[in-house]
Design a protein around this motif. Structure first.
Motif, PDB file in Angstrom:
ATOM      1  N   GLU A 156     -68.681  54.327  41.091  1.00 34.92           N
ATOM      2  CA  GLU A 156     -68.451  55.740  40.804  1.00 34.92           C
ATOM      3  C   GLU A 156     -66.951  56.039  40.803  1.00 34.92           C
ATOM      4  O   GLU A 156     -66.205  55.528  41.627  1.00 34.92           O
ATOM      5  CB  GLU A 156     -69.158  56.592  41.867  1.00 34.92           C
ATOM      6  CG  GLU A 156     -69.194  58.062  41.532  1.00 34.92           C
ATOM      7  CD  GLU A 156     -69.995  58.831  42.569  1.00 34.92           C
ATOM      8  OE1 GLU A 156     -69.387  59.718  43.203  1.00 34.92           O
ATOM      9  OE2 GLU A 156     -71.175  58.522  42.752  1.00 34.92           O
ATOM     10  N   VAL A 157     -66.521  56.899  39.858  1.00 33.97           N
ATOM     11  CA  VAL A 157     -65.099  57.215  39.713  1.00 33.97           C
ATOM     12  C   VAL A 157     -64.682  58.177  40.815  1.00 33.97           C
ATOM     13  O   VAL A 157     -65.335  59.189  41.058  1.00 33.97           O
ATOM     14  CB  VAL A 157     -64.822  57.850  38.327  1.00 33.97           C
ATOM     15  CG1 VAL A 157     -63.362  58.240  38.201  1.00 33.97           C
ATOM     16  CG2 VAL A 157     -65.216  56.896  37.214  1.00 33.97           C
ATOM     17  N   ASP A 158     -63.572  57.851  41.498  1.00 36.63           N
ATOM     18  CA  ASP A 158     -63.034  58.720  42.544  1.00 36.63           C
ATOM     19  C   ASP A 158     -62.048  59.679  41.896  1.00 36.63           C
ATOM     20  O   ASP A 158     -60.961  59.282  41.464  1.00 36.63           O
ATOM     21  CB  ASP A 158     -62.344  57.877  43.620  1.00 36.63           C
ATOM     22  CG  ASP A 158     -61.931  58.716  44.817  1.00 36.63           C
ATOM     23  OD1 ASP A 158     -62.270  59.921  44.834  1.00 36.63           O
ATOM     24  OD2 ASP A 158     -61.286  58.170  45.728  1.00 36.63           O
ATOM     25  N   LEU A 159     -62.425  60.959  41.789  1.00 34.93           N
ATOM     26  CA  LEU A 159     -61.590  61.942  41.089  1.00 34.93           C
ATOM     27  C   LEU A 159     -60.317  62.293  41.855  1.00 34.93           C
ATOM     28  O   LEU A 159     -59.383  62.830  41.280  1.00 34.93           O
ATOM     29  CB  LEU A 159     -62.396  63.212  40.822  1.00 34.93           C
ATOM     30  CG  LEU A 159     -63.592  63.027  39.882  1.00 34.93           C
ATOM     31  CD1 LEU A 159     -64.366  64.324  39.761  1.00 34.93           C
ATOM     32  CD2 LEU A 159     -63.127  62.565  38.512  1.00 34.93           C
ATOM     33  N   GLN A 160     -60.271  62.002  43.141  1.00 36.99           N
ATOM     34  CA  GLN A 160     -59.066  62.316  43.911  1.00 36.99           C
ATOM     35  C   GLN A 160     -57.956  61.301  43.673  1.00 36.99           C
ATOM     36  O   GLN A 160     -56.807  61.535  44.030  1.00 36.99           O
ATOM     37  CB  GLN A 160     -59.402  62.409  45.397  1.00 36.99           C
ATOM     38  CG  GLN A 160     -60.350  63.561  45.667  1.00 36.99           C
ATOM     39  CD  GLN A 160     -60.387  63.920  47.132  1.00 36.99           C
ATOM     40  OE1 GLN A 160     -59.731  63.302  47.937  1.00 36.99           O
ATOM     41  NE2 GLN A 160     -61.159  64.941  47.447  1.00 36.99           N
ATOM     42  N   LEU A 162     -57.159  60.389  40.557  1.00 39.08           N
ATOM     43  CA  LEU A 162     -56.592  60.664  39.237  1.00 39.08           C
ATOM     44  C   LEU A 162     -55.347  61.537  39.245  1.00 39.08           C
ATOM     45  O   LEU A 162     -54.395  61.239  38.538  1.00 39.08           O
ATOM     46  CB  LEU A 162     -57.671  61.274  38.337  1.00 39.08           C
ATOM     47  CG  LEU A 162     -58.806  60.322  37.978  1.00 39.08           C
ATOM     48  CD1 LEU A 162     -59.829  61.048  37.131  1.00 39.08           C
ATOM     49  CD2 LEU A 162     -58.298  59.108  37.249  1.00 39.08           C
ATOM     50  N   PRO A 163     -55.284  62.652  39.995  1.00 41.85           N
ATOM     51  CA  PRO A 163     -54.072  63.482  39.890  1.00 41.85           C
ATOM     52  C   PRO A 163     -52.882  62.879  40.629  1.00 41.85           C
ATOM     53  O   PRO A 163     -52.401  63.416  41.614  1.00 41.85           O
ATOM     54  CB  PRO A 163     -54.499  64.819  40.493  1.00 41.85           C
ATOM     55  CG  PRO A 163     -55.560  64.466  41.457  1.00 41.85           C
ATOM     56  CD  PRO A 163     -56.263  63.275  40.873  1.00 41.85           C
TER      57      PRO A 163
END
Length: 193
Positions: A156-160, A162-163
């Motif tokens: 699962e992609v960890d969205l934290q 990315l920024p």
């Protein structure tokens, strides 16, 4: 306007307050000269058609002229070389010293050696990346054999993540105590219509 001033003079001559009040309350409007509208002449349909055809031909001619001129590029003043620079060309031309054959050969060997070094470095980087991807895939396969839920959570992609903002080195170091200008800008582009 002259009528109003005449009434005002009249009120001043008599000296009465009532006559001056009457003069202030009196308003005049300009004479409106109007005449009955002229009857529209009935035009022949053929004349109307000829006028429309002329109008169409005129518009088509303008379109053709615009298409012809569309191929011509508008002059860009920023790309034109100023005459002062053309006059100073000889002063600005650098006199390069000719290199000896030994120097040319040494530089060629340095370039070849540098190219070999960079090639080897790139190949080593690709090998490291391949090994990392293979070990990651192997670990994911082992995790899938153990538990499907853990495997799904792992991919699962960890969205934290990315920024991410990174600031790297700039081409020149900052100048200490540099007072930056306010940024006044005068737009001097020519308008071509």
């Amino acid at each position: 306007m002259s009528l109003l001033s005449a009434f005002a003079r009249l009120g001043l001559q008599r000296g009465g307050v009532a006559s001056s009040v009457v003069a202030r309350c009196l308003h005049t409007t300009p004479v409106l000269c109007a005449e009955p509208l002229k009857k529209k002449k009935k035009l022949d349909p053929q004349v109307i058609k000829q006028r429309e055809d002329r109008r169409k031909k005129k518009i088509e001619k303008q379109i053709r002229r615009l298409e012809k001129n569309a191929r011509q590029l508008k002059p860009v003043e920023e790309l034109e070389v100023p005459l002062e620079l053309i006059d100073e060309k000889d002063k600005r031309q650098r006199k390069l010293t000719t290199l000896g054959s030994a120097e040319v050969e040494e530089r060629a060997l340095l370039k070849k050696e540098w190219a070999r070094y960079k090639h080897d470095e790139r190949v080593a980087d690709f090998q490291i990346i391949d090994r990392l991807v293979q070990s990651q895939n192997k670990a994911l396969e082992e995790l899938r054999r153990e538990s499907e839920d853990l495997y799904q959570a792992a991919i699962e992609v960890d969205l934290q993540l990315l920024p991410v903002t990174l600031k790297g080195p700039v081409s020149t170091p900052p100048i200490k105590n540099y007072a930056s200008p306010d940024g006044d800008y005068i737009h001097q582009s020519m308008k071509w219509e």
